[in-house]
Design an enzyme around this catalytic site. Sequence first.
Site, PDB file in Angstrom:
ATOM      1  N   ARG A 238       0.857  -1.177   0.000  1.00  0.00           N
ATOM      2  CA  ARG A 238       0.000   0.000   0.000  1.00  0.00           C
ATOM      3  C   ARG A 238       0.896   1.230   0.000  1.00  0.00           C
ATOM      4  NH1 ARG A 238      -3.426  -2.789  -1.500  1.00  0.00           N
ATOM      5  NH2 ARG A 238      -5.518  -3.141  -0.681  1.00  0.00           N
ATOM      6  N   GLU A 267      -3.309   7.715  -4.685  1.00  0.00           N
ATOM      7  CA  GLU A 267      -3.624   7.208  -6.025  1.00  0.00           C
ATOM      8  C   GLU A 267      -4.841   7.916  -6.598  1.00  0.00           C
ATOM      9  OE1 GLU A 267      -3.919   2.923  -5.660  1.00  0.00           O
ATOM     10  OE2 GLU A 267      -1.902   2.815  -4.827  1.00  0.00           O
ATOM     11  N   HIS A 285      -1.182   0.315  -9.708  1.00  0.00           N
ATOM     12  CA  HIS A 285      -1.883  -0.629  -8.825  1.00  0.00           C
ATOM     13  C   HIS A 285      -2.479  -1.801  -9.622  1.00  0.00           C
ATOM     14  CE1 HIS A 285      -3.763  -0.752  -4.558  1.00  0.00           C
ATOM     15  NE2 HIS A 285      -3.566  -1.989  -5.020  1.00  0.00           N
TER      16      HIS A 285
HETATM   17  C1  GLV Z   1      -4.758  -5.117  -3.949  1.00  0.00           C
HETATM   18  O1  GLV Z   1      -4.075  -4.183  -3.704  1.00  0.00           O
HETATM   19  C2  GLV Z   1      -5.329  -5.957  -2.941  1.00  0.00           C
HETATM   20  O2  GLV Z   1      -5.239  -5.632  -1.748  1.00  0.00           O
HETATM   21  O3  GLV Z   1      -5.913  -6.970  -3.299  1.00  0.00           O
END
Ligand code: GLV
Length: 321
Positions: A238, A267, A285
């Site tokens: 993250r 983001e 992401h």
């Molecule tokens: C993606 O970032 C997830 O947490 O699945």
Amino acid sequence: MAKVVVTRKIPGSGIKMLQEAGFEVAVSPQDRVLARNELLNFIQGADGVLTQLNDKVDESFISAAGANLKVVANFAVGFDNLDLPALLSHNIVATNTPDVLTEAVAEHTIALIFAISRRIVEADKLARSQTLEFGPSVLLGMELNGKTLGILGLGRIGSRVAEIGKAVGMEVAYYDVKKNSEFESKVGAIFKITPEELLAVSDIVSIHVPLLNSTKHLINAERLKMMKPTSYLINTSRGPVVDEVALTQSLKSGVIKGAALDVFENEPRLSPGLENLANVVLTPHIASATTEARSAMGELAAKNIIAVLSGQSPLTPIKKP
Ligand code: GLV
């Protein structure tokens, strides 16, 4: 008839499974993140909601959905977008999608490691410019064989990245709040008792911790200085785990050699200056973005909703981190 709201279209048969289970299924007609007011309107009257990681689930979400809400199935393994105490206090079950995306995220992490250490994105641009020939010192990178891969957070994904790293000839060190002796003997990994010790020995540092109060800005200016100046930072966890402004500054001034990032603090925005640096590889992401993983995530989320709305236990309830 119970109503299930799906806040964004998903790949695979998750939606069909919900329809076949006999629910009224409302799927957002927009293939984009819903604005807050759109989201709160759309979830009204839902018994279950299949949420995305960019849907914030808090008291206002719960009250907009109304008293029937029984389950929130997050289409992600991470769940920092969910206010778990609020959900618990309303007896709403929260689920996530572990395991089914481990391979995809681990593979993307390895892809980023190769991309930054062998300067693939820089090289791609230069090849397209049709100006650069073979040269003995052109675009030199770093070999992985024999280097140390430092895993920060030895959960499912961190463990898998460690195994693949080992398979390409890297030494593996890790830091986690829990020591895992079984994993150490299986993979030949070395435990470091503090994050600082891990940073100091690693040629590649790969972050795999959840976002918690205790992990926000875990990598800050001070800790970046503890890394080797020849090392690379990889983040597929993250964004806010890394102080992105401090990282941008450190990359500019050569505190570390480079970074490859799939996640960002705000983001889809980047901290100023990050997009202009040659020593970074950036992806938006997408670490779990394989057809296999995303289909399985949708199906697992659907199974969780079906289980809860049929009075059964969910398959993957979120446990307190
Ligand atoms: C993606 O970032 C997830 O947490 O699945």
